[in-house]
Design an enzyme around this catalytic site. Structure first.
Site, short mmCIF file in Angstrom:
data_model
loop_
_atom_site.label_atom_id
_atom_site.label_comp_id
_atom_site.label_asym_id
_atom_site.label_seq_id
_atom_site.Cartn_x
_atom_site.Cartn_y
_atom_site.Cartn_z
CG ASP A 1 -16.37 118.36 54.79
OD1 ASP A 1 -15.89 119.05 55.71
OD2 ASP A 1 -17.31 117.57 54.94
CE LYS B 1 -14.19 116.75 59.61
NZ LYS B 1 -15.51 116.14 59.62
CG MET C 1 -13.65 106.85 55.70
SD MET C 1 -14.52 107.62 57.08
CE MET C 1 -16.18 107.00 56.87
C1 LIG Z 1 -16.24 110.59 55.68
S1 LIG Z 1 -16.70 109.55 54.33
C2 LIG Z 1 -17.89 110.59 53.58
C3 LIG Z 1 -18.80 109.90 52.61
C4 LIG Z 1 -19.73 110.84 51.88
N1 LIG Z 1 -20.66 111.47 52.79
C5 LIG Z 1 -20.48 110.16 50.75
O1 LIG Z 1 -21.72 110.03 50.81
O2 LIG Z 1 -19.84 109.82 49.77
C6 LIG Z 1 -15.30 109.71 53.28
C7 LIG Z 1 -15.01 108.45 52.49
O3 LIG Z 1 -15.85 108.38 51.36
C8 LIG Z 1 -15.15 107.77 50.29
N2 LIG Z 1 -15.04 108.74 49.19
C9 LIG Z 1 -15.65 109.93 49.11
N3 LIG Z 1 -15.39 110.52 47.94
C10 LIG Z 1 -14.60 109.68 47.24
C11 LIG Z 1 -13.99 109.71 45.96
N4 LIG Z 1 -14.17 110.75 45.15
N5 LIG Z 1 -13.25 108.65 45.57
C12 LIG Z 1 -13.08 107.59 46.37
N6 LIG Z 1 -13.61 107.51 47.60
C13 LIG Z 1 -14.37 108.53 48.03
C14 LIG Z 1 -13.79 107.35 50.83
O4 LIG Z 1 -13.90 106.05 51.34
C15 LIG Z 1 -13.61 108.37 51.92
O5 LIG Z 1 -12.67 107.92 52.88
#
Ligand SMILES: C[S@@+](CC[C@H](N)C(=O)[O-])C[C@H]1O[C@@H](n2cnc3c(N)ncnc32)[C@H](O)[C@@H]1O
Length: 255
Positions: A43, A65, A172
């Site tokens: 991903d 994505k 998100m």
């Molecule tokens: C589809 S969700 C997946 C979450 C993931 N499974 C988790 O446990 O962190 C994706 C969202 O996670 C957040 N996100 C993930 N990694 C991030 C990062 N390094 N910095 C800021 N936001 C992050 C953002 O809000 C992003 O839009």
């Protein structure tokens, strides 16, 4: 306790939580399994720096994505996992954060198991907790917040329990920020409730923005805050590291 094998078995899938992007924040087990894979399906927000150290013969399938754009649809990702594993490959599915926190890991595991493909799920460090910690914000803190709720964007926001002592973490949540802040401000949190946004945690664009439910949408627009970002709402934001940009002293007085 029986020691788990240190490689992905042929014909199986390891669903690996890669953590919030820093290659050092994957688990030891996740890293071991990743290094043993023949195929890695990865991903966008996974710790992609780890791909550089894989063997040259590893097939890397990038299903990354972008917001508002899903180059490889979920059904096709599910199929890819089953196809490669059914061909006898050791398949690693490398995801950002934890696979089971808004990561569609459950769907991928179900699809594989329904096709007779064994799956191991390796938990990861979720961005919902790790990214606020970059700004020094704990999602719970004795005497300040006794619990927290993690939401994806706006869904269910009107039903979040508690007040400022119950932390709300939005993943998100940037495109719908103004609406989410308005709903939360309308409840018992009120417009003066502190809010922090941490963009691109552990990445090159990492940045912290702090305001209140009443001000955060305008501040975020003025600063051109972008995804990926984690939004944290509640009194825990007052614990933010005072050396961080936009330290909590910038918080407005309660309305
Ligand atoms: C589809 S969700 C997946 C979450 C993931 N499974 C988790 O446990 O962190 C994706 C969202 O996670 C957040 N996100 C993930 N990694 C991030 C990062 N390094 N910095 C800021 N936001 C992050 C953002 O809000 C992003 O839009």
């Amino acid at each position: 306790m029986r020691a788990a094998p240190v490689s992905v078995a042929p014909g199986t899938v390891a669903l690996i939580g890669g953590g919030p992007g820093d290659p050092e924040l994957i688990t030891v087990r996740g890293l071991r399994l990743l290094r043993s894979a023949d195929v890695v399906v990865v991903d966008r927000l996974a710790p992609r720096a780890l791909l550089d150290e894989l063997r040259d013969d590893v097939e890397i399938i990038d299903v990354g994505k972008q917001p508002q754009s899903h180059p490889v649809p979920q059904w096709r990702i599910n199929e890819l996992l089953v196809e490669r594993a059914a061909a006898g490959k050791r398949v690693a599915r490398l995801k950002g954060g934890d696979p089971f926190v808004f990561g569609r890991g459950g769907e991928e595991a179900e699809h594989c198991r329904a096709a007779g493909i064994p799956v191991e799920v390796v938990p990861g460090v979720t961005s919902a907790v790790a990214v606020p910690s970059i700004a020094g914000i704990p999602v719970t803190h004795r005497g300040i917040a006794a619990g927290f709720t993690v939401l994806a964007a706006h869904a269910g926001i009107e039903n979040v329990p508690g007040g400022r002592d119950h932390t709300v973490v939005l993943l998100m949540g940037i495109s719908g920020l103004a609406g989410s802040a308005a709903v939360l401000a309308h409840g018992i949190r009120g417009p003066g409730c502190p809010v922090a946004i941490v963009e691109d945690g552990y990445g090159e664009r990492q940045r912290v923005t702090i305001g209140t439910l009443g001000t955060i949408a305008a501040i975020a627009a003025a600063r051109d805050v972008r995804s990926p970002a984690v939004v944290v709402v509640g009194d825990v934001v007052r614990l933010a590291d005072s050396t961080a940009p936009d330290a909590p002293t910038a918080l407005e007085k309660e309305a």
